[in-house]
Design a protein around this motif. Structure first.
Motif, PDB file in Angstrom:
ATOM      1  N   ARG A  26     -35.699  32.115  66.514  1.00 40.29           N
ATOM      2  CA  ARG A  26     -34.423  32.441  65.883  1.00 40.29           C
ATOM      3  C   ARG A  26     -33.949  33.799  66.389  1.00 40.29           C
ATOM      4  O   ARG A  26     -34.721  34.741  66.433  1.00 40.29           O
ATOM      5  CB  ARG A  26     -34.545  32.485  64.364  1.00 40.29           C
ATOM      6  CG  ARG A  26     -34.960  31.161  63.744  1.00 40.29           C
ATOM      7  CD  ARG A  26     -34.976  31.234  62.224  1.00 40.29           C
ATOM      8  NE  ARG A  26     -33.642  31.355  61.662  1.00 40.29           N
ATOM      9  CZ  ARG A  26     -32.791  30.340  61.467  1.00 40.29           C
ATOM     10  NH1 ARG A  26     -33.140  29.130  61.826  1.00 40.29           N
ATOM     11  NH2 ARG A  26     -31.614  30.524  60.916  1.00 40.29           N
ATOM     12  N   VAL A  27     -32.662  33.881  66.728  1.00 39.37           N
ATOM     13  CA  VAL A  27     -32.098  35.174  67.123  1.00 39.37           C
ATOM     14  C   VAL A  27     -31.508  35.903  65.926  1.00 39.37           C
ATOM     15  O   VAL A  27     -31.304  37.105  65.972  1.00 39.37           O
ATOM     16  CB  VAL A  27     -31.033  35.036  68.236  1.00 39.37           C
ATOM     17  CG1 VAL A  27     -31.655  34.514  69.509  1.00 39.37           C
ATOM     18  CG2 VAL A  27     -29.867  34.202  67.807  1.00 39.37           C
ATOM     19  N   SER A  28     -31.259  35.187  64.847  1.00 42.84           N
ATOM     20  CA  SER A  28     -30.577  35.775  63.690  1.00 42.84           C
ATOM     21  C   SER A  28     -31.467  36.680  62.843  1.00 42.84           C
ATOM     22  O   SER A  28     -30.963  37.408  61.997  1.00 42.84           O
ATOM     23  CB  SER A  28     -29.977  34.674  62.809  1.00 42.84           C
ATOM     24  OG  SER A  28     -30.992  33.808  62.342  1.00 42.84           O
ATOM     25  N   ASN A  29     -32.761  36.657  63.048  1.00 43.33           N
ATOM     26  CA  ASN A  29     -33.642  37.502  62.242  1.00 43.33           C
ATOM     27  C   ASN A  29     -34.380  38.541  63.098  1.00 43.33           C
ATOM     28  O   ASN A  29     -35.437  39.001  62.745  1.00 43.33           O
ATOM     29  CB  ASN A  29     -34.642  36.640  61.463  1.00 43.33           C
ATOM     30  CG  ASN A  29     -35.591  35.878  62.360  1.00 43.33           C
ATOM     31  OD1 ASN A  29     -35.449  35.893  63.580  1.00 43.33           O
ATOM     32  ND2 ASN A  29     -36.554  35.196  61.767  1.00 43.33           N
ATOM     33  N   TYR A  55     -24.396  31.164  66.138  1.00 38.07           N
ATOM     34  CA  TYR A  55     -23.552  30.319  65.286  1.00 38.07           C
ATOM     35  C   TYR A  55     -24.323  29.091  64.804  1.00 38.07           C
ATOM     36  O   TYR A  55     -24.258  28.740  63.622  1.00 38.07           O
ATOM     37  CB  TYR A  55     -22.277  29.866  66.013  1.00 38.07           C
ATOM     38  CG  TYR A  55     -21.531  28.853  65.187  1.00 38.07           C
ATOM     39  CD1 TYR A  55     -20.801  29.254  64.071  1.00 38.07           C
ATOM     40  CD2 TYR A  55     -21.612  27.498  65.461  1.00 38.07           C
ATOM     41  CE1 TYR A  55     -20.163  28.332  63.263  1.00 38.07           C
ATOM     42  CE2 TYR A  55     -20.964  26.568  64.665  1.00 38.07           C
ATOM     43  CZ  TYR A  55     -20.243  26.990  63.573  1.00 38.07           C
ATOM     44  OH  TYR A  55     -19.625  26.064  62.771  1.00 38.07           O
ATOM     45  N   LYS A  56     -25.049  28.450  65.681  1.00 43.90           N
ATOM     46  CA  LYS A  56     -25.797  27.248  65.286  1.00 43.90           C
ATOM     47  C   LYS A  56     -26.856  27.578  64.242  1.00 43.90           C
ATOM     48  O   LYS A  56     -27.077  26.808  63.308  1.00 43.90           O
ATOM     49  CB  LYS A  56     -26.391  26.564  66.513  1.00 43.90           C
ATOM     50  CG  LYS A  56     -25.309  25.915  67.347  1.00 43.90           C
ATOM     51  CD  LYS A  56     -25.842  25.189  68.542  1.00 43.90           C
ATOM     52  CE  LYS A  56     -24.675  24.514  69.255  1.00 43.90           C
ATOM     53  NZ  LYS A  56     -25.075  23.728  70.387  1.00 43.90           N
ATOM     54  N   GLU A  57     -27.498  28.729  64.368  1.00 46.45           N
ATOM     55  CA  GLU A  57     -28.459  29.150  63.342  1.00 46.45           C
ATOM     56  C   GLU A  57     -27.738  29.439  62.030  1.00 46.45           C
ATOM     57  O   GLU A  57     -28.201  29.054  60.965  1.00 46.45           O
ATOM     58  CB  GLU A  57     -29.226  30.387  63.804  1.00 46.45           C
ATOM     59  CG  GLU A  57     -30.205  30.105  64.911  1.00 46.45           C
ATOM     60  CD  GLU A  57     -30.945  31.346  65.386  1.00 46.45           C
ATOM     61  OE1 GLU A  57     -30.989  32.352  64.645  1.00 46.45           O
ATOM     62  OE2 GLU A  57     -31.488  31.303  66.509  1.00 46.45           O
ATOM     63  N   MET A  58     -26.601  30.110  62.118  1.00 51.04           N
ATOM     64  CA  MET A  58     -25.824  30.443  60.921  1.00 51.04           C
ATOM     65  C   MET A  58     -25.404  29.175  60.179  1.00 51.04           C
ATOM     66  O   MET A  58     -25.487  29.118  58.950  1.00 51.04           O
ATOM     67  CB  MET A  58     -24.587  31.248  61.309  1.00 51.04           C
ATOM     68  CG  MET A  58     -23.713  31.648  60.128  1.00 51.04           C
ATOM     69  SD  MET A  58     -22.087  32.258  60.622  1.00 51.04           S
ATOM     70  CE  MET A  58     -21.203  30.711  60.755  1.00 51.04           C
ATOM     71  N   ALA A  59     -24.956  28.172  60.915  1.00 51.29           N
ATOM     72  CA  ALA A  59     -24.467  26.938  60.301  1.00 51.29           C
ATOM     73  C   ALA A  59     -25.556  26.226  59.502  1.00 51.29           C
ATOM     74  O   ALA A  59     -25.258  25.521  58.533  1.00 51.29           O
ATOM     75  CB  ALA A  59     -23.896  26.014  61.370  1.00 51.29           C
ATOM     76  N   LYS A 103     -22.369  33.477  54.641  1.00 52.27           N
ATOM     77  CA  LYS A 103     -23.719  33.522  55.220  1.00 52.27           C
ATOM     78  C   LYS A 103     -24.118  34.963  55.503  1.00 52.27           C
ATOM     79  O   LYS A 103     -25.262  35.254  55.803  1.00 52.27           O
ATOM     80  CB  LYS A 103     -23.760  32.742  56.530  1.00 52.27           C
ATOM     81  CG  LYS A 103     -23.132  31.376  56.494  1.00 52.27           C
ATOM     82  CD  LYS A 103     -23.975  30.371  55.791  1.00 52.27           C
ATOM     83  CE  LYS A 103     -23.319  28.990  55.956  1.00 52.27           C
ATOM     84  NZ  LYS A 103     -24.140  27.948  55.453  1.00 52.27           N
ATOM     85  N   VAL A 104     -23.150  35.858  55.457  1.00 56.88           N
ATOM     86  CA  VAL A 104     -23.263  37.286  55.736  1.00 56.88           C
ATOM     87  C   VAL A 104     -23.826  37.543  57.128  1.00 56.88           C
ATOM     88  O   VAL A 104     -24.855  38.165  57.319  1.00 56.88           O
ATOM     89  CB  VAL A 104     -24.028  38.048  54.639  1.00 56.88           C
ATOM     90  CG1 VAL A 104     -23.868  39.546  54.837  1.00 56.88           C
ATOM     91  CG2 VAL A 104     -23.512  37.682  53.266  1.00 56.88           C
TER      92      VAL A 104
END
Length: 194
Positions: A26-29, A55-59, A103-104
């Motif tokens: 995951r790139v979001s964390n 974006y795909k992780e956020m969704a 989703k912040v």
């Protein structure tokens, strides 16, 4: 296509089979700094791929939890020299900006001029929550008006003032509904936290 992929692979930005450690799930964390300034080509493509992944992780995430009336920030995407990227019509960046609040996923842009946010295909200006204008020249009155939400007359008056701001002086939207803008002196990050 093969040449484009070879150029990306040769720049060594992405994980290769057999590399240690394993690829990022995951790139979001994570805290990532993706520096593409030395890439001779394909800078926009690298940005596009990373933003699409984000974006795909956020969704797939549920809404961010609310604690004491505030949502927890999950990810901050910072795009420096955004004037090089805003015109690329990245649908995933547009979706993060439109859909990311619950989703912040926060997006920060840094650019040379407020004019850079005027794009025919997407109005970045209307979705800016916070905007800070430092000294710059050649800014249009319409950009100032859109960013600050002030009157046309005030925006025209501010054009000259923006060009003459001293270092660290900032013009921003006013916190008071009775004022069209506020002016203050920012403190350099390195002075406070350096």
């Amino acid at each position: 296509m093969i040449e484009v992929l070879r150029d990306l692979a040769d720049f060594d930005l992405f994980w290769k089979h057999g590399n240690e450690p394993p690829p990022i799930e995951r790139v979001s964390n994570r805290t990532l700094l993706i520096d593409v300034h030395a890439m001779p080509v394909l800078k926009e493509l690298v940005g596009y791929l990373v933003i699409e992944r984000l974006y795909k992780e956020m969704a797939s995430l549920p809404d961010s939890p609310v604690t004491d009336g505030r949502r927890t920030i999950r990810t901050i995407l910072v795009i420096d020299e955004a004037h090089n990227y805003l015109g690329q019509k990245n649908i995933f960046l547009q979706r993060i900006i439109r859909e990311g609040r619950s989703k912040v996923i926060v997006v920060f842009f840094a650019s040379q001029s407020p004019n850079d946010y005027e794009q025919k295909f997407f109005n970045f200006q209307e979705l800016l929550e916070f905007a800070y204008i430092f000294q710059c020249e050649g800014v249009s009155a319409s950009s100032i008006q859109d960013i600050l939400g002030c009157s046309n007359k005030t925006a025209k008056d501010l054009q000259t003032e923006v060009a003459r701001l001293e270092p660290w002086q900032v013009i921003a939207r006013s916190e008071q509904k009775t004022d069209e803008f506020m002016k203050f002196t920012a403190e350099a990050f390195y002075k406070t936290y350096g």
